[in-house]
Scaffold this motif. Sequence first.
Motif, PDB file in Angstrom:
ATOM      1  N   LYS A 124       3.519 -17.625   5.424  1.00  0.00           N
ATOM      2  CA  LYS A 124       3.116 -18.173   6.712  1.00  0.00           C
ATOM      3  C   LYS A 124       3.889 -17.556   7.867  1.00  0.00           C
ATOM      4  O   LYS A 124       3.565 -17.817   9.029  1.00  0.00           O
ATOM      5  N   ARG A 125       4.902 -16.766   7.564  1.00  0.00           N
ATOM      6  CA  ARG A 125       5.794 -16.262   8.608  1.00  0.00           C
ATOM      7  C   ARG A 125       5.376 -14.864   9.060  1.00  0.00           C
ATOM      8  O   ARG A 125       5.251 -13.947   8.244  1.00  0.00           O
ATOM      9  N   LEU A 126       5.215 -14.696  10.357  1.00  0.00           N
ATOM     10  CA  LEU A 126       4.784 -13.415  10.907  1.00  0.00           C
ATOM     11  C   LEU A 126       5.793 -12.310  10.607  1.00  0.00           C
ATOM     12  O   LEU A 126       5.409 -11.178  10.291  1.00  0.00           O
ATOM     13  N   GLN A 127       7.093 -12.634  10.700  1.00  0.00           N
ATOM     14  CA  GLN A 127       8.101 -11.597  10.485  1.00  0.00           C
ATOM     15  C   GLN A 127       8.089 -11.090   9.036  1.00  0.00           C
ATOM     16  O   GLN A 127       8.424  -9.927   8.781  1.00  0.00           O
ATOM     17  N   VAL A 128       7.716 -11.945   8.098  1.00  0.00           N
ATOM     18  CA  VAL A 128       7.574 -11.495   6.713  1.00  0.00           C
ATOM     19  C   VAL A 128       6.472 -10.444   6.621  1.00  0.00           C
ATOM     20  O   VAL A 128       6.639  -9.378   6.007  1.00  0.00           O
ATOM     21  N   TRP A 129       5.338 -10.723   7.244  1.00  0.00           N
ATOM     22  CA  TRP A 129       4.218  -9.781   7.204  1.00  0.00           C
ATOM     23  C   TRP A 129       4.540  -8.486   7.942  1.00  0.00           C
ATOM     24  O   TRP A 129       4.115  -7.396   7.510  1.00  0.00           O
ATOM     25  N   LEU A 130       5.290  -8.588   9.038  1.00  0.00           N
ATOM     26  CA  LEU A 130       5.667  -7.367   9.753  1.00  0.00           C
ATOM     27  C   LEU A 130       6.613  -6.510   8.920  1.00  0.00           C
ATOM     28  O   LEU A 130       6.496  -5.277   8.900  1.00  0.00           O
ATOM     29  N   ALA A 131       7.548  -7.157   8.216  1.00  0.00           N
ATOM     30  CA  ALA A 131       8.453  -6.403   7.346  1.00  0.00           C
ATOM     31  C   ALA A 131       7.671  -5.721   6.223  1.00  0.00           C
ATOM     32  O   ALA A 131       7.957  -4.578   5.851  1.00  0.00           O
ATOM     33  N   ILE A 132       6.686  -6.431   5.669  1.00  0.00           N
ATOM     34  CA  ILE A 132       5.832  -5.844   4.638  1.00  0.00           C
ATOM     35  C   ILE A 132       5.087  -4.634   5.187  1.00  0.00           C
ATOM     36  O   ILE A 132       4.989  -3.574   4.544  1.00  0.00           O
ATOM     37  N   LEU A 133       4.557  -4.776   6.396  1.00  0.00           N
ATOM     38  CA  LEU A 133       3.793  -3.689   7.000  1.00  0.00           C
ATOM     39  C   LEU A 133       4.672  -2.477   7.300  1.00  0.00           C
ATOM     40  O   LEU A 133       4.228  -1.330   7.152  1.00  0.00           O
ATOM     41  N   ILE A 134       5.921  -2.718   7.696  1.00  0.00           N
ATOM     42  CA  ILE A 134       6.855  -1.601   7.899  1.00  0.00           C
ATOM     43  C   ILE A 134       6.996  -0.803   6.609  1.00  0.00           C
ATOM     44  O   ILE A 134       6.960   0.429   6.605  1.00  0.00           O
ATOM     45  N   GLY A 135       7.165  -1.524   5.498  1.00  0.00           N
ATOM     46  CA  GLY A 135       7.312  -0.852   4.218  1.00  0.00           C
ATOM     47  C   GLY A 135       6.060  -0.097   3.800  1.00  0.00           C
ATOM     48  O   GLY A 135       6.137   1.036   3.318  1.00  0.00           O
ATOM     49  N   ILE A 136       4.904  -0.713   3.989  1.00  0.00           N
ATOM     50  CA  ILE A 136       3.645  -0.078   3.579  1.00  0.00           C
ATOM     51  C   ILE A 136       3.398   1.205   4.361  1.00  0.00           C
ATOM     52  O   ILE A 136       3.128   2.272   3.786  1.00  0.00           O
ATOM     53  N   VAL A 137       3.488   1.100   5.681  1.00  0.00           N
ATOM     54  CA  VAL A 137       3.155   2.247   6.531  1.00  0.00           C
ATOM     55  C   VAL A 137       4.298   3.261   6.546  1.00  0.00           C
ATOM     56  O   VAL A 137       4.091   4.456   6.303  1.00  0.00           O
ATOM     57  N   GLY A 138       5.501   2.771   6.806  1.00  0.00           N
ATOM     58  CA  GLY A 138       6.625   3.686   6.968  1.00  0.00           C
ATOM     59  C   GLY A 138       7.004   4.427   5.705  1.00  0.00           C
ATOM     60  O   GLY A 138       7.467   5.570   5.754  1.00  0.00           O
ATOM     61  N   PHE A 139       6.790   3.806   4.537  1.00  0.00           N
ATOM     62  CA  PHE A 139       7.201   4.416   3.279  1.00  0.00           C
ATOM     63  C   PHE A 139       6.063   5.192   2.613  1.00  0.00           C
ATOM     64  O   PHE A 139       6.276   5.856   1.608  1.00  0.00           O
ATOM     65  N   GLY A 140       4.840   5.088   3.175  1.00  0.00           N
ATOM     66  CA  GLY A 140       3.699   5.767   2.568  1.00  0.00           C
ATOM     67  C   GLY A 140       3.885   7.266   2.460  1.00  0.00           C
ATOM     68  O   GLY A 140       3.475   7.895   1.476  1.00  0.00           O
ATOM     69  N   GLY A 141       4.525   7.854   3.464  1.00  0.00           N
ATOM     70  CA  GLY A 141       4.728   9.293   3.451  1.00  0.00           C
ATOM     71  C   GLY A 141       5.659   9.761   2.360  1.00  0.00           C
ATOM     72  O   GLY A 141       5.513  10.874   1.823  1.00  0.00           O
ATOM     73  N   PHE A 142       6.627   8.930   2.006  1.00  0.00           N
ATOM     74  CA  PHE A 142       7.553   9.247   0.916  1.00  0.00           C
ATOM     75  C   PHE A 142       6.766   9.481  -0.365  1.00  0.00           C
ATOM     76  O   PHE A 142       6.973  10.456  -1.089  1.00  0.00           O
ATOM     77  N   PHE A 143       5.813   8.583  -0.647  1.00  0.00           N
ATOM     78  CA  PHE A 143       5.038   8.693  -1.879  1.00  0.00           C
ATOM     79  C   PHE A 143       3.928   9.730  -1.771  1.00  0.00           C
ATOM     80  O   PHE A 143       3.547  10.339  -2.774  1.00  0.00           O
ATOM     81  N   ALA A 144       3.388   9.932  -0.575  1.00  0.00           N
ATOM     82  CA  ALA A 144       2.398  10.992  -0.403  1.00  0.00           C
ATOM     83  C   ALA A 144       3.001  12.345  -0.775  1.00  0.00           C
ATOM     84  O   ALA A 144       2.337  13.201  -1.370  1.00  0.00           O
ATOM     85  N   THR A 145       4.271  12.513  -0.450  1.00  0.00           N
ATOM     86  CA  THR A 145       4.969  13.764  -0.759  1.00  0.00           C
ATOM     87  C   THR A 145       5.361  13.834  -2.227  1.00  0.00           C
ATOM     88  O   THR A 145       5.146  14.846  -2.902  1.00  0.00           O
ATOM     89  N   TYR A 146       5.929  12.749  -2.749  1.00  0.00           N
ATOM     90  CA  TYR A 146       6.467  12.769  -4.104  1.00  0.00           C
ATOM     91  C   TYR A 146       5.372  12.843  -5.166  1.00  0.00           C
ATOM     92  O   TYR A 146       5.544  13.475  -6.210  1.00  0.00           O
ATOM     93  N   THR A 147       4.220  12.229  -4.921  1.00  0.00           N
ATOM     94  CA  THR A 147       3.153  12.228  -5.908  1.00  0.00           C
ATOM     95  C   THR A 147       2.730  13.641  -6.294  1.00  0.00           C
ATOM     96  O   THR A 147       2.462  13.921  -7.468  1.00  0.00           O
TER      97      THR A 147
END
Length: 402
Positions: A214-237
Motif C-alpha cells: 500500500k506504500r508508494l515509496q515501496v513501489w518507487l523503490a521497486i521501480l528503481i530496481g526494475i528500470v535502473g538495474f535492467g541494463g546490468f542484465f541486458a549486458t550480462y545476458t
Amino acid sequence: MSSVIQSPTARKTQSPGIAPAIISLAMGGFGIGVTEFTMMGLLKEVEVGLGISTPEAGHLISAYALGVVVGAPLLAAVGAKLPRKHLALGLMLFFSLANLTSFLAPDYGTMLVSRFAAGLPHGAFFGVAAVIAASLASPTRRGWAISMVMAGLTVSNVVGVPLATWVGQAFGWRLLFVLVGAIGLLTLALLWRFVPFQAAHPDASIRRELGALKRLQVWLAILIGIVGFGGFFATYTYIAHTMTSVAGIPSSLIPLVVALYGLGMVAGNIVGGRIADRSVMGTIYRVLPGIAVALVVYAVAAQWPWSAFVMVFVVGAAGSMLVPALQTRLLDASPDAPSLASSLNHAALNVANALGAFLGGVVIAWGWGYVAPALVGAVLAILGLGVAIISGLLERKNPLTA
C-alpha cells in the motif's frame, strides 16, 4: 526500525553467532548465484543441447526471473507466520529439489517449467535472509550485514559461476543443476546448525505483510530496481556472445570473463554496503549515473580484448553497488512487513533480469549488434535515476518513519 526487527536483548544474546549465521545465509546466495548466472555463460551450449535458438535460450533465463517475481511476494507473505529460520530452510529445500528437476528435464518445454519453479524461492529466501542478517547487526550496520549476505551471490560469480561454466563446457551443461542441488543441501545443513531461532512476530500475518504494497515509496523503490538495474542484465545476458563475436575473445576464456564480472560484483557489493550505511538515497543518486557511464564506455571498449576485460569488471562493480541500498530502502519503507518488503527487492531485480534479457534480445534481433544492449542499459539507468529523484522529492514532503 531496530525495534521492529529485534529487541536489544535478543541482539545481545545472538550477536556472538553473527558471523557463522551470515556465512550460512550467504552460502544459499552462492547457490542461487550459480544457477542464475551460469546459464548466461552456457547459453550457446544450452542452444545446442536443446536444439533451440538464441532468443529461445534467453527465454529460459526470463522464465527463472519470472519465477522469482511470482514467488518472492507470494512465498514471503504465505510464510509470514513461520519462524524465519524455518522459512529459510523450507525455501532452500524447495530450491534444491527444483534445480534437480532441471537436470532431468527432457525437452525445452519441461526445462522452461523447471526453471520457473527453481526461481520461485529465490526472492523470498534473500528477503528472509536479509531480515535475519539485519536483525543480528546493530542498526548502524544493517547495510553491511545485508551486503555480506549478498556477498554469497557476488562471490558465486568469482568462484562458482566460472567453475560451473567450465564444467558445463567440458562435461555437459546439465551438470550445472547437480552442482547447485549439492550446494543447496550443504546450505540446509549450515542453516540448521548456525542460524539462531527467531520466533515469528506475534502480529505476523499475510495481511500485515501485504500491507507493504500500500506504500508508494515501496513501489518507487521497486521501480528503481526494475528500470535502473535492467541494463546490468541486458549486458550480462549476452556477455558470452559479445566477448566472442565483438572482442574476439575465444570461448575457452569465457570463464575468465565471468570471473572478472564476479570480482567486480564482489567489490561493488562491499563498497555499496558501506556507503549505504552512510546515505541510502545518496548511494542510489550516485550509483545510477555511474552505471550509465560504465555501460556506454563498455559498448565502445568491447571492440578490443584488453579494454573489454577491464570494462567487464567495472560494469559488474557499478551494478552491484546499487543492491544493498535498494534492499535497505525497502526495509525502511516498510518496517512492519520486513520479509515481504525485502523479498520485493529481488522480485524487482529479476523483473529487471527479464526486462534486460528481452530488450537486449530485441535490439540484437533488429541487427544492432551485441553491444547495443549496453546502450539500452545506459538509458534504463538514467530512467531509474529519474524515478529515484521523484522518490526523494516525495520523501521530503512525507519523511519515512524508520
